[in-house]
Design a protein around this motif. Structure first.
Motif, PDB file in Angstrom:
ATOM      1  N   GLY A  19       0.761  -1.268  -0.122  1.00  0.00           N
ATOM      2  CA  GLY A  19       0.129  -0.073   0.147  1.00  0.00           C
ATOM      3  C   GLY A  19       0.891   1.271   0.025  1.00  0.00           C
ATOM      4  N   LEU A  20       2.098   1.139  -0.448  1.00  0.00           N
ATOM      5  CA  LEU A  20       2.926   2.312  -0.710  1.00  0.00           C
ATOM      6  C   LEU A  20       3.287   2.498  -1.841  1.00  0.00           C
ATOM      7  N   VAL A  21       3.683   3.850  -2.025  1.00  0.00           N
ATOM      8  CA  VAL A  21       4.310   4.204  -3.325  1.00  0.00           C
ATOM      9  C   VAL A  21       5.469   5.224  -2.949  1.00  0.00           C
ATOM     10  N   PRO A  22       6.553   5.021  -3.829  1.00  0.00           N
ATOM     11  CA  PRO A  22       7.806   5.896  -3.618  1.00  0.00           C
ATOM     12  C   PRO A  22       7.789   7.291  -4.072  1.00  0.00           C
ATOM     13  N   VAL A  23       8.381   8.234  -3.241  1.00  0.00           N
ATOM     14  CA  VAL A  23       8.155   9.545  -3.526  1.00  0.00           C
ATOM     15  C   VAL A  23       9.641  10.332  -3.587  1.00  0.00           C
ATOM     16  N   ILE A  24       9.658  11.054  -4.612  1.00  0.00           N
ATOM     17  CA  ILE A  24      10.958  11.945  -4.593  1.00  0.00           C
ATOM     18  C   ILE A  24      10.754  13.400  -4.080  1.00  0.00           C
ATOM     19  N   ALA A  25      11.319  13.980  -3.498  1.00  0.00           N
ATOM     20  CA  ALA A  25      11.116  15.425  -3.177  1.00  0.00           C
ATOM     21  C   ALA A  25      12.323  16.080  -3.916  1.00  0.00           C
ATOM     22  N   GLN A  26      11.895  17.103  -4.838  1.00  0.00           N
ATOM     23  CA  GLN A  26      12.669  17.983  -5.639  1.00  0.00           C
ATOM     24  C   GLN A  26      12.557  19.393  -5.153  1.00  0.00           C
ATOM     25  N   GLU A  27      13.515  20.106  -5.052  1.00  0.00           N
ATOM     26  CA  GLU A  27      13.361  21.599  -4.609  1.00  0.00           C
ATOM     27  C   GLU A  27      13.009  22.048  -6.116  1.00  0.00           C
ATOM     28  N   VAL A  76       4.860  21.936  -0.213  1.00  0.00           N
ATOM     29  CA  VAL A  76       4.417  21.622  -1.384  1.00  0.00           C
ATOM     30  C   VAL A  76       3.976  22.203  -2.407  1.00  0.00           C
ATOM     31  N   LEU A  77       4.548  22.513  -3.725  1.00  0.00           N
ATOM     32  CA  LEU A  77       4.077  23.514  -4.754  1.00  0.00           C
ATOM     33  C   LEU A  77       3.273  22.631  -5.735  1.00  0.00           C
ATOM     34  N   GLU A  78       3.880  21.365  -6.197  1.00  0.00           N
ATOM     35  CA  GLU A  78       3.121  20.680  -6.996  1.00  0.00           C
ATOM     36  C   GLU A  78       3.379  19.018  -6.564  1.00  0.00           C
ATOM     37  N   VAL A  92       9.084  20.914  -4.115  1.00  0.00           N
ATOM     38  CA  VAL A  92       8.755  21.560  -2.914  1.00  0.00           C
ATOM     39  C   VAL A  92       9.728  22.844  -2.630  1.00  0.00           C
ATOM     40  N   GLU A  93       9.296  23.577  -1.653  1.00  0.00           N
ATOM     41  CA  GLU A  93      10.243  24.636  -1.235  1.00  0.00           C
ATOM     42  C   GLU A  93      10.684  24.220   0.226  1.00  0.00           C
ATOM     43  N   GLN A  94      11.934  23.863   0.330  1.00  0.00           N
ATOM     44  CA  GLN A  94      12.320  23.143   1.447  1.00  0.00           C
ATOM     45  C   GLN A  94      12.813  24.371   2.604  1.00  0.00           C
ATOM     46  N   ILE A  95      11.979  24.344   3.502  1.00  0.00           N
ATOM     47  CA  ILE A  95      12.077  25.544   4.521  1.00  0.00           C
ATOM     48  C   ILE A  95      13.437  25.194   5.615  1.00  0.00           C
ATOM     49  N   GLY A  96      14.221  26.288   5.681  1.00  0.00           N
ATOM     50  CA  GLY A  96      15.775  26.151   6.218  1.00  0.00           C
ATOM     51  C   GLY A  96      16.629  25.556   5.455  1.00  0.00           C
ATOM     52  N   GLY A  97      16.523  25.038   4.128  1.00  0.00           N
ATOM     53  CA  GLY A  97      17.383  24.861   3.302  1.00  0.00           C
ATOM     54  C   GLY A  97      18.077  23.329   3.647  1.00  0.00           C
ATOM     55  N   ILE A  98      17.601  22.972   4.618  1.00  0.00           N
ATOM     56  CA  ILE A  98      18.085  21.455   5.087  1.00  0.00           C
ATOM     57  C   ILE A  98      17.054  20.183   5.005  1.00  0.00           C
ATOM     58  N   ALA A  99      17.241  19.381   4.199  1.00  0.00           N
ATOM     59  CA  ALA A  99      16.307  18.255   3.884  1.00  0.00           C
ATOM     60  C   ALA A  99      16.800  17.102   4.510  1.00  0.00           C
TER      61      ALA A  99
END
Length: 133
Positions: A19-27, A76-78, A92-99
């Motif tokens: 029941g999972l899907v892989p997710v990539i977070a891109q700035e 999350v922008l899109e 995404v917009e990464q708040i604080g610049g650290i992911a």
């Protein structure tokens, strides 16, 4: 982010057998790939509704609001899916610049070298001891 009126759109995702899907977070601003994680239906729906990234922690077996401890939230922008509907991309917009929990901008900070070793090529922005109390 505008939340969809009905969670029917979640049926378009090809969830794995857990029941999972892989997710990539891109700035969004830089195009940097920040991290990889997993989402279940609830995490993806709550992400769409809240406008902030919420993932599923496989090790802790619970929802994980990115930045809940560090303050480094992902706005999350899109939300996009790939051509097979089995991978989600968050812009995404990464708040604080650290992911990364290591205190770096991105989790992908190690580069493979020809001698078969790995080298950390991105600096620690902030010591994790100062992030996680």
């Amino acid at each position: 982010m505008i939340a969809p009126h009905s969670p029917r759109w979640l049926n378009d995702i090809r969830w794995d057998d857990q029941g999972l899907v892989p997710v990539i977070a891109q700035e969004a601003a830089s195009g940097d790939v920040l991290m990889f994680a997993w989402m279940n239906r609830e995490a993806l729906q709550r992400t769409a509704e809240s406008g902030e990234a919420i993932y599923w922690s496989r090790s802790r077996r619970k929802l994980w609001h990115k930045g809940e401890e560090s303050g480094h939230v992902q706005k999350v922008l899109e939300i996009r899916i790939d051509c097979d509907n089995d991978v989600v991309l968050l812009k995404v917009e990464q708040i604080g610049g650290i992911a990364c929990h290591t205190g770096r901008h991105s989790c992908f900070f190690q580069r493979y070298l020809a001698d078969g070793s790995w080298e950390a090529v991105d600096p620690v922005v902030k010591d994790p001891k100062d992030i996680y109390k």
